[in-house]
Design an enzyme around this catalytic site. Structure first.
Site, PDB file in Angstrom:
ATOM      1  NE  ARG A  99      23.234 -10.920   1.346  1.00  0.00           N
ATOM      2  CZ  ARG A  99      22.372 -11.928   1.355  1.00  0.00           C
ATOM      3  NH1 ARG A  99      21.275 -11.875   2.082  1.00  0.00           N
ATOM      4  NH2 ARG A  99      22.616 -13.012   0.660  1.00  0.00           N
ATOM      5  CE  LYS A 134      37.878 -15.905 -21.121  1.00  0.00           C
ATOM      6  NZ  LYS A 134      37.145 -16.438 -22.287  1.00  0.00           N
ATOM      7  CE  LYS A 166      45.279 -16.664 -23.566  1.00  0.00           C
ATOM      8  NZ  LYS A 166      44.113 -15.977 -23.014  1.00  0.00           N
ATOM      9  CD  GLU A 196      44.595 -19.109 -28.287  1.00  0.00           C
ATOM     10  OE1 GLU A 196      44.267 -18.851 -27.113  1.00  0.00           O
ATOM     11  OE2 GLU A 196      44.532 -18.268 -29.203  1.00  0.00           O
ATOM     12  CG  ASP A 218      40.928 -20.444 -29.637  1.00  0.00           C
ATOM     13  OD1 ASP A 218      40.163 -20.491 -28.648  1.00  0.00           O
ATOM     14  OD2 ASP A 218      41.035 -19.444 -30.367  1.00  0.00           O
TER      15      ASP A 218
END
Lengths: 282, 282, 282, 282, 282, 282
Positions: A99, A134, A166, A196, A218
């Protein structure tokens, strides 16, 4: 070939995964007599393979006496029915490893398969496919490797190996020039700085700053990205351009054809379905 | 309410996830001045929420001084734009926690959302939705919790908390009666025994064995499953029936209407796409 | 201010250091009655301070009830006799924390002090002082921080956050252009590439390669480095130049005056003597 | 021969040191083709060697297929140019092990070299050189071993393996007799008791106490130490005398000639410069 | 044969046990010359053996070059003087492994021996001997194995692999039916439900509830237990009955003869004296 | 008062014990509603208490909001029915902590109770009760503390804090004088040397060796031990004498009356039955 991580960096995790799956003891397997067995992991759908070295380490961790034959190589495209690896040895050992081995192989191959789909979608445009941060908590190094197996390129792996300013950082610093200057002062010398931007005005500002190495566009539309590429050419800039946000397979080619250098796709690691495989007795 | 795991069982993992994401240091965030900030995690799509206690622990691990307001509760259905949690405090702390917090919330909510879709699909039939052991290595306890948040029921969590005799076990034991007898001798007293069958003949055999508590109907068609249910009624058996294999959302209701007790769905944990969320400055 | 690492990244280490120092139990301290005590860590020599947050975490780990007053700040220059921190509370707790706290403070301040000496030596030249990967195993993040406290700049912290092609890599790749091309293909996008050269011919070759971000001048004499700087100007190149090898305090200024951007000094972390401090009862 | 610690006690640390040095992946090394390589660690200065078994474990941890030849033995005095170990195998493996291996070897040999200098300085006097608890956090067992390789003797390794009553303990207990009595009641039976004294009056008091096994003469001048030795002879005492505080190489012989049994030197572990070595392609 | 746990589940513990026993270094053993040695672990009293695989792992962890011969097998009854295992190799390695190896063997064999005594006491009655969760913290999996070696049956190993509703749970739920219904809703599908009862009225209630799989008769007298068995027969119930509380060896047979299915005995793991063994030079 | 170990040295173990006991989740407790509860740990037999600080840490680890009242103190003698600690708070938290808390308290109090029985048996003779290294793997520091709570004295805790030359060591060294000389050369300076002897000839030899601090009289009869004590007096020696081997409670006083200084008793830690306690709702 795709620069698999060193086993030392994931072996403890494999041990933990096995213990997580076993709980106390595998009562089912322990209730049947042990005997020699030959089994093959088989692809049940079209897929790009990733995770073979990890699968082999799972088997070795459970039983070093298992004989393991890796059939294709990571990065290979497999048709349904193709064997992935064959293992010969104690039936109990194989069943106790099954598994976790499949969970790893299917997940990593799922990411490699989706990455390849994006890579194929932009083929010939010169654009490359980037991943993001992510990733699945605990599996970052392995998923980044799966992206490479699929033909993708890694964006930074951690917050420590690259600067990406960002919206929030820029706001806190008081503007792009201030943020870039702060980052150059703060970051170790071998890290690049990416900014960004949401508007072409911001992009234009970046072209004037010597310490900007790349720009993340973006959530821009295709038309706007085309303009961004044109602006770069006009500025004679070497800054790289990365398209980001809402990049579905359908939209990828159009985006790539704008002339951007990279498309970054969070779905490679956060939403790739598992590649279908199973263990068959041979 | 959905019996979240005790933090002690996942706090070390959260620390590891943060260190995995940070690498050495978060140079980007460290390059901007710290200041107070209010931010909100917002749903960007329809979703069923799971992971709030874990998200709160991520924030606490980064900075115990952060003020955290949980807005809805796990298991709630959220429309796009709904707030998930609001956090007030050091901008640096929030930015260093952001990615790991979102990665967990999005992944767990993705599983809860897909589970809810299956639960809704079989609503009114009496059938319930089970998960499998096809979980993400390292995240089993959290994903099992997410399944509960979505209204699903946990199959065994580990090999230690249930017996499931599959094809290979039965072959090794020399038949279903032998396998069941062996399992009853071997397994601790409070574990039930489930047998995987591929034919109705095997099912009939199970009805004759006092120690069989449930049967997994492996990859059967709807017609065959209906017959299995009828056979159980005829036999006056209390054995539970679990449908397994290739259970897509499209097919789920038809399967449930056969009268089986459970549908087990690997995709809940191996292929649920991340639920879309982001962190917004308020 | 010098971007101290997050406690989560070194707290486990501090616990391990304490247990390493205690062995089983501190029989000496346990043999005397406990009582309230005020003690002060005092500088016994000129030094630049580094390690205060770590010292405070040591004290907190031993006894959260200890009251800790940090007197100066990391990066401050202290004269002999200056207090570093004052702690009030259980005499047993303080004595059990003393040695580990001092060992960390003295070692980190030793590195900061030596770094500051190099920084002062090159003051006004525009050159900056870099550290290396020649750090104490297990203490890398803390020593890199100590270098920053001393006014130095961090070279890459790990092999994962920068590319430095040395003699052996270049030989294996078959030449500088091949090595640089390979590195650009392999390394994540936000990493810069630095090349180690031993001759001016190699340096000239670097100026022709768009993907070279910096050059390490290995063990060159001052005259040769001056020539390297002149070559760069002639080439109109933005590549940074780093002097490395045998950089003693005596030689530092002369090297800096050649116009190189960085001097990298292994001794900052591998050979800095401990800064002299002790714990005094107040 | 110098009783190297069992690998089980430091193997986890070596794995941690490698991961600390690698960060995510060694992009530089991964960008060049792998090939067989022979390399030799070479002494670049006069040194006393320590750390060979640890260096071998580093290489084995990275790649068990590497062939390692240890040339001299720990404790040997090496002239510049002498080989330390030769390793044959995968170039990538060797480059990924290099820095951690050298960092350990150079640090431990630095301690052994400085210890030997002190041992040589007091040769013929009968005095022996002791280390202290001023070790590098995380490296205590290895540094204590390095001291032995240099010819030194270990003072207690942890607070659990010896009693040393210092000024603060004596003050808390209310006097030397009270402190000694408390320690004998508290400490396990096989531990000796040493008392730190600053005056000859205190020393005289120690001679009257049956449970004092040794005395640490804290920061005394040579004349005073000579008197202490004379007092011991007069008292017919078997108590050992340890000189401590400010023991530089220059001063060591004069101190040893006073007739004390031990000189304890913190610098052996807190301020020894790294021994110069490098890895050369053979 | 008794389904020993997989080494992966206890190897880290064995390493920790060795380090716990060694402290810093084994100065005694290191002070004598190493030489080849043959030694045998010998039973010094009648005992049932348990722990051989763990003993072998201890020896392998200390020195993989030791040659280990297991003489009998776990579960065997040994008379005084019988050899348990013979080990040939480095005298230092054997002496450093001795104490931990014996501590494990003696403790596990102690549990197996006491279990066998209970099993023998109830022989022929059809009743079986169960353990409890009153195990030594840190040794649960090994002690549960020792119980099996002695012929006992494992009750649940953890709170996760079975439901046992005790007095406090029933009170909190508001009655047995409510508690059972809640448990069935909450627990994973393959777990059985057992209910602790103190009166025959409670027992009667259990016979009416379809979801009760077993009943624990708490601290009942023999007469009352006989009545409980009769009630079960009268009810035609398949619920198993477990006697618990104050089950001494003296009382065991009388209890077993009441017709209950199980006797659970906490003393097997919380109060079994160590089985007497020692290591002899051969 | 009995110098409990610092929580840092056992807190990780407590977390591991809880996870070991819980497995995945405590389904039983999770199936009942949570509510406030007051519960008391009560002694069910005569016992000497040990383990209160550890019990409190177990409760705190499960739920920091629990209010804990320690009623007596470790080392106190409790009659049946006496309360040990009272806890107020979430019923779920208390039930999840109960078993591990009791397992620790009962085991440690079992050791303390047996130790006290031996201490009482030799009261007035001047002899003291020593423990051994025959401790439960993983619980050494806690069991050594329990011995102190019972009035016993710790022999060395690890191989690193004392030298005990046994038969095998002496044989390997070639005799007692050789073994003692080797040990004095090898062991750190603050460790004493004890020699195991089986004959009075060996004992006499020890009296002639300045570096012998104590002698363990192995398995001698009472008469022989009396002679050993007489020999010591005749020799005017300060060497301590420790009786060891087969020291039952029955025999203890007679042995103590021979005049030996210590009786060492392995059973204190390897065979003490658990002290009877339970958790009662108040």
């Amino acid at each position: 070939m795709f620069n698999a991580p060193h086993p030392l960096t994931y072996l403890d995790a494999i041990h933990a995964f096995l213990k997580e799956d076993w709980g106390t003891q595998d009562w089912t397997t322990l209730s049947v007599p042990d005997r020699p067995m030959t089994a093959t992991v088989v692809a049940k759908a079209d897929l790009v393979l990733a995770g073979l070295p990890m699968a082999a380490e799972v088997l070795r961790a459970v039983d070093p006496a298992l004989e393991v034959h890796l059939l294709p190589r990571d990065g290979d495209h497999l048709a349904p029915g193709r064997g992935v690896l064959r293992v010969v040895g104690s039936c109990r050992s194989i069943l106790m490893a099954e598994r976790v081995m499949l969970n790893l192989l299917q997940r990593l191959s799922g990411t490699a398969t989706l990455t390849r789909a994006f890579v194929d979608a932009v083929a010939g445009t010169g654009a490359r496919i980037l991943d993001t941060r992510k990733t699945t908590p605990g599996l970052k190094l392995l998923e980044k490797y799966a992206v490479r197996c699929g033909g993708g390129v890694n964006h930074r792996l951690t917050l420590g190996d690259g600067v990406l300013l960002k919206e929030n950082h820029i706001a806190a610093a008081g503007g792009i020039p201030e943020a870039v200057a702060g980052a150059r002062r703060t970051a170790p010398n071998l890290l690049r700085i990416e900014v960004e931007v949401e508007t072409l005005e911001q992009l234009a500002q970046c072209f004037t700053l010597a310490d900007v190495d790349g720009v993340l566009l973006d959530n821009m539309g295709v038309e706007m990205m085309r303009e961004a590429v044109a602006m770069r050419q006009a500025a004679g800039s070497r800054i790289f351009l990365e398209a980001s946000g809402n990049l579905t397979l359908d939209r990828a080619r159009a985006v790539a054809e704008t002339g951007v250098d990279f498309l970054s796709v969070g779905a490679l690691t956060h939403s790739a379905p598992a590649a279908d495989m199973s263990l068959r007795l041979s």
